[in-house]
Write a protein that holds these residues in place. Structure first.
Motif: not given
Ligand code: DQA
Length: 148
Positions: A17, A76, A78-79, A82, A103-105, A114
């Motif tokens: 991804r 994590n 993820a989406a 937020h 969070h990876i990013s 975000r």
């Protein structure tokens, strides 16, 4: 001692991804790295949950209050980070069990939607932007906090 590692939606696709953002490391690789870290400590068991469903994550967090078998959480969302008041509330409900958000990013340097995490205030800390290494940093930080 048991640490629950939760990964939210789309993180089952890690490695394929958007690799320019999330890298080429798969979720299985991440889990294996975490197992290697856990093996450095005496008596550290890991439980992994990846789900694309908010309710599944809420249910597992709620069950901590019932079975009381979890000592710490790496999450994590993820989406859902937020958007999910439900996951934030579930983390708060079991706040006697410390959680670290990963969070990876670097969510602060991405799109403005975000920038806010609804779930991080319910955690003892957050690691973002260090790639998948963030998971092992979070696990080590959690184990240190738990006196390991
Ligand atoms: C993420 C960041 C989120 O904004 C995004 O929705 C994810 C992954 C991260 O690990 O960087 O799915 O949590």
């Amino acid at each position: 001692m048991k640490i629950l590692v939760i990964n939210g939606p789309n993180l089952g696709l890690l490695g394929v991804r958007e690799p320019d953002i999330y890298g080429r490391t798969t979720l299985k690789d991440v889990e294996n790295e975490l197992l290697a870290v856990a093996a450095e400590y005496a008596d550290c068991e890991l439980e992994f949950l990846q789900s694309n469903h908010e309710g599944v994550i809420v249910d597992r967090l709620n069950s901590i209050l019932v079975d009381d078998a979890v000592d710490g959480i790496v999450i994590n969302p993820a989406a859902y980070t937020h958007t999910s008041v439900a996951i934030a509330d579930a983390l708060r409900a079991c706040s006697k069990v410390p959680a670290i958000e990963v969070h990876i990013s670097n969510i602060s340097s991405r799109e403005s939607f975000r920038h806010e995490s609804l779930t991080a205030p319910a955690c003892v800390g957050m690691i973002a932007g260090l790639g998948t290494d963030g998971y092992s940093f979070a696990l080590r930080a959690l184990l240190k906090r738990l006196g390991k």
